[in-house]
Design a protein around this motif. Structure first.
Motif, mmCIF file in Angstrom:
data_model
loop_
_atom_site.group_PDB
_atom_site.id
_atom_site.type_symbol
_atom_site.label_atom_id
_atom_site.label_comp_id
_atom_site.label_asym_id
_atom_site.label_seq_id
_atom_site.Cartn_x
_atom_site.Cartn_y
_atom_site.Cartn_z
ATOM 1 N N TRP A 177 -7.534 -6.650 0.017
ATOM 2 C CA TRP A 177 -6.371 -5.793 -0.258
ATOM 3 C C TRP A 177 -5.026 -6.504 -0.151
ATOM 4 C CZ3 TRP A 177 -3.621 -5.965 4.244
ATOM 5 C CH2 TRP A 177 -4.330 -6.155 5.433
ATOM 6 N N THR A 206 2.265 -3.410 3.146
ATOM 7 C CA THR A 206 0.816 -3.402 2.938
ATOM 8 C C THR A 206 0.080 -3.696 4.235
ATOM 9 O OG1 THR A 206 1.072 -4.132 0.644
ATOM 10 C CG2 THR A 206 -1.095 -4.441 1.647
ATOM 11 N N HIS A 210 -2.486 -0.925 6.565
ATOM 12 C CA HIS A 210 -3.876 -1.162 6.949
ATOM 13 C C HIS A 210 -4.042 -1.313 8.459
ATOM 14 C CE1 HIS A 210 -4.422 -1.926 2.657
ATOM 15 N NE2 HIS A 210 -5.711 -1.818 2.863
#
Length: 342
Positions: A177, A206, A210
């Motif tokens: 990812w 990002t 996560h």
């Protein structure tokens, strides 16, 4: 070509014979037994295996001979190459139903081992390259530039290093990812390389989406990756030692204190080490610095009464010999705190 070792072959044999009521042999690409339920046969030539390899298909031995027993012998094919032979001892009509099961299982086990060894090799190669890249000074050689391109890194472009700490690795690897080059430094630390400053904020967003618990230190954009990495590490030391309210720190905002922390000022022992057995006092000192020595804000942050805070500050003075309420003593305590986390 992949080659089975005796240890690998014997491990497979032992696993298979826990479920198959017949002796199993594994031969290498030369027909030599390298794993067997009959250990004394290891190292000997198996003629049936030699024949199976020569014609490229299963051989059934129905009549026992001096150096051969009844059974089936079928080549093991990995990536269209013969890497060995699997043999099952017994009458062919009895053991034949087990042939495909054993061959398929053995093939899967070998392919899993190949994949594991390949991944281990790639991980070691990546680790070796990251160690080199993050400590390399001077002009980059053509060899390093070429290897860097395999990780989508252009060493002709300035790079910003993000140093990430308390990164609790999940099954979803960052490569799944995170669209930027990254390297694992140790068990809970990573670095991410950003070669376009416009991507720094999106990358941080990002990362937090996560793993919101992590801390991030950002170096400056620099032609030498090792320089930006060292800056990010220095900034991370400040995060770990001073524990400010933020989870992200930029080197260019704390450059002076980061450089100051690298100077060797202590001729005698670090007095802050005496606080290592007092977690409440360490927390108090960190919070007191973070809140600019404001008693009210520090007490609120620690959720304690001002009198309790006064008691702890006096206790710090008793333990370290330095009074955090005095500016020069506080400077020394701050330096000692940073040195404690280097």
């Amino acid at each position: 070509m992949f080659q089975l070792s005796e240890q690998q072959a014997q491990e497979i044999v032992d696993k298979m014979m826990a479920d198959i009521p017949y002796n199993i042999n594994i031969m290498n690409e030369q027909g030599i037994i390298i794993g067997s339920g009959e250990r004394h046969r290891v190292g000997t030539i198996h003629q049936g295996a030699v024949e199976a390899l020569s014609i490229g298909k299963m051989i059934e031995i129905r009549t026992a001979r001096e150096y051969e027993k009844q059974g089936t012998n079928e080549p093991i094919v990995i990536n269209q190459q013969y890497v060995g032979v699997i043999g099952i001892t017994g009458h062919p009509d009895e053991v034949r139903p087990f042939c495909n099961i054993v061959r398929t299982t053995v093939t899967l086990l070998i392919e899993q081992r190949i994949a594991f060894e390949k991944q281990t090799y790639e991980n070691n190669r990546k680790k070796a390259f990251s160690d080199l890249l993050l400590h390399y000074t001077g002009m980059y050689s053509q060899k390093i530039k070429k290897e860097a391109t395999s990780y989508h890194i252009d060493l002709l472009v300035k790079t910003t290093v993000l140093y990430i700490k308390s990164f609790q690795q999940q099954e979803d690897q960052p490569s799944n990812w995170l669209p930027y080059p990254w390297f694992e430094i140790d068990e809970d630390s990573y670095v991410v390389l950003i070669q376009d400053s416009a991507n720094i904020s999106p990358c941080i967003s990002t990362l937090y989406s996560h793993h919101p618990e992590q801390w991030i230190a950002v170096g400056t954009s620099h032609a030498n990756i090792a320089t930006s990495y060292q800056q990010a590490r220095s900034a991370m030391t400040l995060l770990l030692s001073l524990r400010p309210s933020t989870q992200i720190i930029h080197y260019d905002e704390v450059a002076f204190i980061a450089q100051w922390s690298h100077t060797e000022l202590m001729q005698t022992g670090n007095s802050v080490t005496k606080l290592e057995g007092y977690s409440d006092l360490l927390d108090t000192l960190q919070s007191f610095i973070e809140h600019n020595c404001n008693m009210s804000d520090t007490a609120i942050h620690l959720n304690i009464h001002r009198n309790t805070l006064q008691y702890r500050l006096k206790k710090i003075q008793q333990v370290t010999g330095k009074d955090p309420r005095q500016l020069l003593h506080l400077i020394e305590l701050t330096y000692g705190l940073i040195s404690l986390y280097k």
